[in-house]
Design an enzyme around this catalytic site. Structure first.
Site, PDB file in Angstrom:
ATOM      1  N   TYR A   1     101.018  44.679  41.150  1.00 34.14           N
ATOM      2  CA  TYR A   1     101.194  43.220  41.237  1.00 34.14           C
ATOM      3  C   TYR A   1     102.656  42.807  41.369  1.00 34.14           C
ATOM      4  O   TYR A   1     102.964  41.654  41.661  1.00 34.14           O
ATOM      5  CB  TYR A   1     100.539  42.495  40.056  1.00 34.14           C
ATOM      6  N   GLU A   2     103.567  43.763  41.131  1.00 37.40           N
ATOM      7  CA  GLU A   2     104.982  43.419  41.291  1.00 37.40           C
ATOM      8  C   GLU A   2     105.329  43.203  42.762  1.00 37.40           C
ATOM      9  O   GLU A   2     106.368  42.632  43.078  1.00 37.40           O
ATOM     10  CB  GLU A   2     105.860  44.493  40.651  1.00 37.40           C
TER      11      GLU A   2
ATOM     12  N   MET B   1      95.588  46.205  34.116  1.00 35.27           N
ATOM     13  CA  MET B   1      96.143  46.034  35.467  1.00 35.27           C
ATOM     14  C   MET B   1      96.898  47.279  35.930  1.00 35.27           C
ATOM     15  O   MET B   1      97.814  47.171  36.753  1.00 35.27           O
ATOM     16  CB  MET B   1      97.085  44.827  35.484  1.00 35.27           C
ATOM     17  N   SER B   2      96.560  48.422  35.369  1.00 39.21           N
ATOM     18  CA  SER B   2      97.360  49.618  35.691  1.00 39.21           C
ATOM     19  C   SER B   2      96.522  50.883  35.611  1.00 39.21           C
ATOM     20  O   SER B   2      95.297  50.826  35.655  1.00 39.21           O
ATOM     21  CB  SER B   2      98.518  49.714  34.694  1.00 39.21           C
TER      22      SER B   2
ATOM     23  N   HIS C   1     108.612  46.963  29.005  1.00 35.45           N
ATOM     24  CA  HIS C   1     108.767  48.158  29.837  1.00 35.45           C
ATOM     25  C   HIS C   1     110.253  48.484  29.914  1.00 35.45           C
ATOM     26  O   HIS C   1     111.002  47.815  30.624  1.00 35.45           O
ATOM     27  CB  HIS C   1     108.218  47.922  31.243  1.00 35.45           C
TER      28      HIS C   1
ATOM     29  N   ASN D   1      93.754  42.905  22.813  1.00 32.33           N
ATOM     30  CA  ASN D   1      93.171  41.545  22.720  1.00 32.33           C
ATOM     31  C   ASN D   1      91.712  41.629  23.143  1.00 32.33           C
ATOM     32  O   ASN D   1      91.310  42.586  23.802  1.00 32.33           O
ATOM     33  CB  ASN D   1      93.914  40.587  23.666  1.00 32.33           C
TER      34      ASN D   1
ATOM     35  N   ALA E   1      97.883  48.967  27.827  1.00 33.72           N
ATOM     36  CA  ALA E   1      97.324  47.928  26.964  1.00 33.72           C
ATOM     37  C   ALA E   1      96.143  47.342  27.723  1.00 33.72           C
ATOM     38  O   ALA E   1      96.202  47.219  28.953  1.00 33.72           O
ATOM     39  CB  ALA E   1      98.376  46.855  26.720  1.00 33.72           C
TER      40      ALA E   1
ATOM     41  N   HIS F   1     100.813  37.544  26.909  1.00 35.75           N
ATOM     42  CA  HIS F   1     101.499  38.841  26.823  1.00 35.75           C
ATOM     43  C   HIS F   1     102.080  39.081  25.428  1.00 35.75           C
ATOM     44  O   HIS F   1     102.213  40.225  24.991  1.00 35.75           O
ATOM     45  CB  HIS F   1     102.590  38.907  27.898  1.00 35.75           C
TER      46      HIS F   1
ATOM     47  N   HIS G   1     103.963  48.324  38.514  1.00 39.34           N
ATOM     48  CA  HIS G   1     102.628  47.781  38.770  1.00 39.34           C
ATOM     49  C   HIS G   1     102.503  47.313  40.206  1.00 39.34           C
ATOM     50  O   HIS G   1     103.470  46.828  40.794  1.00 39.34           O
ATOM     51  CB  HIS G   1     102.349  46.590  37.843  1.00 39.34           C
TER      52      HIS G   1
ATOM     53  N   SER H   1     102.923  49.081  28.974  1.00 41.12           N
ATOM     54  CA  SER H   1     103.438  47.928  28.212  1.00 41.12           C
ATOM     55  C   SER H   1     103.738  48.220  26.751  1.00 41.12           C
ATOM     56  O   SER H   1     102.830  48.491  25.976  1.00 41.12           O
ATOM     57  CB  SER H   1     102.420  46.786  28.225  1.00 41.12           C
TER      58      SER H   1
HETATM   59  N1  HPA Z   1      93.304  41.845  30.885  1.00 40.42           N
HETATM   60  C1  HPA Z   1      94.082  42.505  31.770  1.00 40.42           C
HETATM   61  N2  HPA Z   1      95.141  43.231  31.408  1.00 40.42           N
HETATM   62  C2  HPA Z   1      95.420  43.305  30.099  1.00 40.42           C
HETATM   63  C3  HPA Z   1      94.646  42.624  29.132  1.00 40.42           C
HETATM   64  C4  HPA Z   1      93.542  41.855  29.551  1.00 40.42           C
HETATM   65  O1  HPA Z   1      92.806  41.243  28.757  1.00 40.42           O
HETATM   66  N3  HPA Z   1      95.214  42.909  27.923  1.00 40.42           N
HETATM   67  C5  HPA Z   1      96.279  43.716  28.171  1.00 40.42           C
HETATM   68  N4  HPA Z   1      96.403  43.952  29.482  1.00 40.42           N
END
Ligand code: HPA
Length: 275
Positions: free
Chosen positions: A83-84, A209-210, A59, A233, A111, A245, A81, A28
């Protein structure tokens, strides 16, 4: 496997190389890291069969063939990903191409949400190990020796030498590099506070998630793996703020110069090591 082989043949017909010392898979928002390297040729993901069009903001969706010194490297600007919803093939293409290019190292960025107290937005965390909480595994299915043994050892996925190289690279650029365990969920939902409390208890420092699927595949194929998470975050419930996001992309942009400097230094070093 036929889909992966077809994708890889199309890529190597179009790029001006069939070899790469190092392959970067940028998550990301990290696509601009590629600008630190001399561009030789490139191929948009849309022209790689099985890869599909980019689905996530941040992306770019392009495979670049670049040069670091005299060494060829491949940079995937954006990953696919799970999840896609297109299965594991689009996720595995990157690593299969790295394997076919006889890459010495695969470097992964992502990320992530910070779970433990010392992981705050803007921090960079070298991944020392991971927890696969995706509820699936890219190696499920008939055994294919492309990916090594039926039951790959995973005691040291994030290679010790590369970790040392990353620490030196960060040191040379004056950047602080934290270390920790990355946990991957399937997404696409962010986590609940209760999930984050449980992941903390499991030993995770950051969540995303990756990355884990690519690390599993590269390790199984015998390629050294290294990775950095950018903490974009606080994970859910760590701070009262809701997650989005936009915040991920904002933090990524802020940390881009530091991440780029570390990766440039790291790749230069890895490329200069004897094969
Ligand atoms: N959770 C899952 N995926 C993420 C997060 C998160 O807090 N931040 C960036 N990708």
């Amino acid at each position: 496997m036929e889909a992966l082989e077809y994708a890889s043949q199309c890529v190597f017909e179009r790029l001006e190389t069939t070899r790469a010392s190092c392959v970067l898979i940028l998550g990301s928002g990290w696509s601009d890291v590629a600008n630190a390297f001399d561009l030789i040729s490139e191929i948009p993901y849309i022209n790689i069969p099985g890869m599909g069009a980019p689905g996530v903001a941040g992306h770019a969706g392009c495979l670049r063939h670049c040069r670091s010194g005299s060494e060829d490297i491949l940079i995937f600007q954006g990953r696919r990903h799970w999840y896609e919803g297109h299965g594991w093939t689009p996720v595995a293409i990157h690593v299969y191409i790295a394997r076919q290019a006889k890459a010495r190292a695969v470097f992964l960025t992502n990320a992530a949400g910070g779970i433990t107290e010392d992981m705050t937005p803007g921090d960079l965390m070298m991944i020392t190990d991971h927890i696969n909480a995706m509820g699936d595994n890219p190696l499920i299915g008939p055994h294919d020796a492309t990916w090594g043994q039926r039951f790959p050892d995973q005691s040291a996925i994030y290679h010790e030498t590369l970790r040392g190289d990353l620490i030196s690279a960060a040191g040379a650029t004056g950047a602080e590099l934290k270390e920790g365990v990355y946990l991957a969920t399937s997404g696409p939902t962010y986590e609940t506070p209760a999930e984050i409390r449980s992941y903390r208890a499991l030993g995770a420092d950051a969540v995303g998630m990756s990355t884990v699927p690519e690390a599993i595949l590269a390790n199984a194929a015998g390629i050294k793996v290294a990775g950095i998470s950018c903490i974009t975050n606080f994970a859910a419930g760590v701070s009262p703020e809701p997650l989005g996001h936009d915040e991920v992309l904002e933090t990524t942009e802020r940390v881009m110069p530091t991440m780029t400097a570390i990766i440039r230094e790291f790749v230069t070093h890895v490329c200069s090591e004897p094969a």
